[in-house]
Design a protein around this motif. Structure first.
Motif, PDB file in Angstrom:
ATOM      1  N   VAL A  42     -17.767  43.144 -38.823  1.00 56.22           N
ATOM      2  CA  VAL A  42     -16.905  44.069 -39.557  1.00 56.22           C
ATOM      3  C   VAL A  42     -15.766  44.582 -38.683  1.00 56.22           C
ATOM      4  CG1 VAL A  42     -16.821  46.299 -40.737  1.00 56.22           C
ATOM      5  CG2 VAL A  42     -18.765  44.756 -41.099  1.00 56.22           C
ATOM      6  N   ASP A  43     -16.080  44.961 -37.434  1.00 53.84           N
ATOM      7  CA  ASP A  43     -15.043  45.511 -36.561  1.00 53.84           C
ATOM      8  C   ASP A  43     -13.975  44.485 -36.218  1.00 53.84           C
ATOM      9  OD1 ASP A  43     -15.945  48.180 -36.302  1.00 53.84           O
ATOM     10  OD2 ASP A  43     -17.538  47.510 -34.973  1.00 53.84           O
ATOM     11  N   THR A  44     -14.361  43.222 -36.162  1.00 53.23           N
ATOM     12  CA  THR A  44     -13.380  42.167 -35.909  1.00 53.23           C
ATOM     13  C   THR A  44     -12.346  42.126 -37.025  1.00 53.23           C
ATOM     14  OG1 THR A  44     -14.983  40.840 -34.681  1.00 53.23           O
ATOM     15  CG2 THR A  44     -13.073  39.691 -35.584  1.00 53.23           C
ATOM     16  N   VAL A  45     -12.815  42.290 -38.245  1.00 55.58           N
ATOM     17  CA  VAL A  45     -11.906  42.287 -39.396  1.00 55.58           C
ATOM     18  C   VAL A  45     -11.027  43.536 -39.385  1.00 55.58           C
ATOM     19  CG1 VAL A  45     -11.763  42.322 -41.920  1.00 55.58           C
ATOM     20  CG2 VAL A  45     -13.487  40.901 -40.786  1.00 55.58           C
ATOM     21  N   LEU A  46     -11.636  44.702 -39.151  1.00 54.31           N
ATOM     22  CA  LEU A  46     -10.886  45.953 -39.170  1.00 54.31           C
ATOM     23  C   LEU A  46      -9.806  46.002 -38.086  1.00 54.31           C
ATOM     24  CD1 LEU A  46     -13.823  48.469 -39.755  1.00 54.31           C
ATOM     25  CD2 LEU A  46     -12.117  47.737 -41.423  1.00 54.31           C
ATOM     26  N   ASP A  47     -10.072  45.334 -36.967  1.00 55.28           N
ATOM     27  CA  ASP A  47      -9.120  45.345 -35.852  1.00 55.28           C
ATOM     28  C   ASP A  47      -8.125  44.194 -35.887  1.00 55.28           C
ATOM     29  OD1 ASP A  47     -10.084  47.663 -34.695  1.00 55.28           O
ATOM     30  OD2 ASP A  47     -11.532  46.621 -33.431  1.00 55.28           O
ATOM     31  N   SER A  48      -8.204  43.346 -36.879  1.00 54.84           N
ATOM     32  CA  SER A  48      -7.344  42.163 -36.910  1.00 54.84           C
ATOM     33  C   SER A  48      -5.916  42.527 -37.313  1.00 54.84           C
ATOM     34  CB  SER A  48      -7.895  41.127 -37.887  1.00 54.84           C
ATOM     35  OG  SER A  48      -7.805  41.603 -39.224  1.00 54.84           O
ATOM     36  N   PRO A  49      -4.933  41.841 -36.759  1.00 51.27           N
ATOM     37  CA  PRO A  49      -3.538  42.047 -37.192  1.00 51.27           C
ATOM     38  C   PRO A  49      -3.358  41.795 -38.688  1.00 51.27           C
ATOM     39  CG  PRO A  49      -3.609  40.799 -35.140  1.00 51.27           C
ATOM     40  CD  PRO A  49      -5.026  40.887 -35.636  1.00 51.27           C
ATOM     41  N   ALA A  50      -4.156  40.859 -39.218  1.00 50.37           N
ATOM     42  CA  ALA A  50      -4.048  40.555 -40.648  1.00 50.37           C
ATOM     43  C   ALA A  50      -4.447  41.756 -41.492  1.00 50.37           C
ATOM     44  CB  ALA A  50      -4.930  39.353 -40.991  1.00 50.37           C
ATOM     45  N   ALA A  51      -5.473  42.497 -41.054  1.00 48.86           N
ATOM     46  CA  ALA A  51      -5.901  43.688 -41.798  1.00 48.86           C
ATOM     47  C   ALA A  51      -4.819  44.757 -41.766  1.00 48.86           C
ATOM     48  CB  ALA A  51      -7.201  44.223 -41.223  1.00 48.86           C
ATOM     49  N   LEU A  52      -4.213  44.954 -40.606  1.00 47.71           N
ATOM     50  CA  LEU A  52      -3.147  45.956 -40.490  1.00 47.71           C
ATOM     51  C   LEU A  52      -1.958  45.586 -41.368  1.00 47.71           C
ATOM     52  CD1 LEU A  52      -2.106  48.517 -39.112  1.00 47.71           C
ATOM     53  CD2 LEU A  52      -1.207  47.051 -37.282  1.00 47.71           C
ATOM     54  N   GLU A  53      -1.587  44.321 -41.357  1.00 51.50           N
ATOM     55  CA  GLU A  53      -0.460  43.876 -42.177  1.00 51.50           C
ATOM     56  C   GLU A  53      -0.778  44.018 -43.659  1.00 51.50           C
ATOM     57  OE1 GLU A  53       2.531  40.042 -42.694  1.00 51.50           O
ATOM     58  OE2 GLU A  53       0.766  39.890 -41.406  1.00 51.50           O
ATOM     59  N   ALA A  54      -2.024  43.726 -44.033  1.00 52.23           N
ATOM     60  CA  ALA A  54      -2.417  43.847 -45.434  1.00 52.23           C
ATOM     61  C   ALA A  54      -2.393  45.296 -45.898  1.00 52.23           C
ATOM     62  CB  ALA A  54      -3.818  43.259 -45.628  1.00 52.23           C
ATOM     63  N   VAL A  55      -2.841  46.211 -45.028  1.00 49.50           N
ATOM     64  CA  VAL A  55      -2.874  47.621 -45.389  1.00 49.50           C
ATOM     65  C   VAL A  55      -1.466  48.183 -45.526  1.00 49.50           C
ATOM     66  CG1 VAL A  55      -3.411  49.919 -44.498  1.00 49.50           C
ATOM     67  CG2 VAL A  55      -5.153  48.135 -44.456  1.00 49.50           C
ATOM     68  N   LEU A  56      -0.605  47.870 -44.578  1.00 50.06           N
ATOM     69  CA  LEU A  56       0.733  48.465 -44.568  1.00 50.06           C
ATOM     70  C   LEU A  56       1.732  47.726 -45.431  1.00 50.06           C
ATOM     71  CD1 LEU A  56       1.057  49.383 -40.789  1.00 50.06           C
ATOM     72  CD2 LEU A  56       0.327  50.824 -42.694  1.00 50.06           C
ATOM     73  N   GLY A  57       1.463  46.465 -45.725  1.00 50.07           N
ATOM     74  CA  GLY A  57       2.388  45.691 -46.523  1.00 50.07           C
ATOM     75  C   GLY A  57       3.596  45.257 -45.718  1.00 50.07           C
TER      76      GLY A  57
END
Length: 235
Positions: A42-57
């Protein structure tokens, strides 16, 4: 007393929504995120650049995700960028805007009151050395960090500009240190968290201040501000 709540409250459904948003941005990244979740990372996903980009758009409005994720993922990223990898501290910082979203203290600060003075008066009035005083000190610190990080304009309006924001952060550190000292024998886990937060107070404030730009402030969803945030991310 404000305790970290985000990580333990994340549900499988929340994470599935996040993976869907990642896949909407990049199918391959979404597939990797899904595989990581299946493996329990789970933490790998939460810390991924892809997750940040998805959240912020990509310069648009924030993703249609739970409020917890909208704050937690950017704050984790901001703290990592500042060398703070303590997940509990990221959880604590992200908990503040979620918990205080409906706070009634907003009107008092907006009218120019110095929150530090009021909060210290309340803490000092409690029996010295008690758990009640420790918890009040921790809550005062949480309020100070939240205001300084998420509403610096209102804090400045009630005092001497940027100096007042720094005063709030300094006050938060002192209150967290007091709470840590008072809780050390009775609640060592909470005391340790308070001590770490006191040491990292500047980074916690900076992470909140940076993350809030996407959600709070003067017209955060205007075309100009969206473009500015997008270009800043590219840099």
């Amino acid at each position: 007393m404000i305790r970290p709540i985000i990580h333990r409250q994340l549900t499988r459904g929340d994470l599935a929504l996040l993976v869907d948003e990642i896949a909407r941005m990049d199918v391959a990244e979404g597939r990797e995120a899904e595989q990581a979740l299946q493996a329990g990372a789970v933490d790998t996903v939460l810390d991924s650049p892809a997750a940040l980009e998805a959240v912020l758009g990509r310069g648009g409005a924030p993703a249609p995700l739970p409020l917890t994720l909208l704050w937690y993922i950017p704050i984790r990223a901001q703290l990592r960028a500042r060398g703070v990898t303590d997940i509990a501290l990221a959880d604590y910082a992200a908990t503040l805007p979620v918990v205080f979203a409906t706070s009634h203290s907003q009107s008092a600060i907006a009218q120019g009151e110095n929150g530090v003075t009021e909060w210290w008066r309340f803490v000092a009035a409690l029996p010295s050395g008690t758990v009640a005083q420790a918890e009040a000190a921790a809550d005062a610190a949480a309020l100070a960090l939240w205001w300084a990080g998420c509403f610096p304009e209102w804090v400045e309006r009630g005092g001497s500009g940027r100096g007042m924001v720094r005063a709030y952060v300094t006050f938060a550190g002192r209150m967290l240190a007091l709470a840590a000292d008072l809780l050390e024998a009775r609640a060592p886990e909470e005391a340790a968290l308070c001590a770490r937060a006191a040491e990292a107070r500047a980074a916690l404030h900076a992470a909140l201040a940076e993350a809030r730009g996407d959600y709070i402030g003067e017209d955060p969803h205007s075309t100009e501000n969206r473009l500015e945030r997008f270009l800043r991310r590219l840099n």
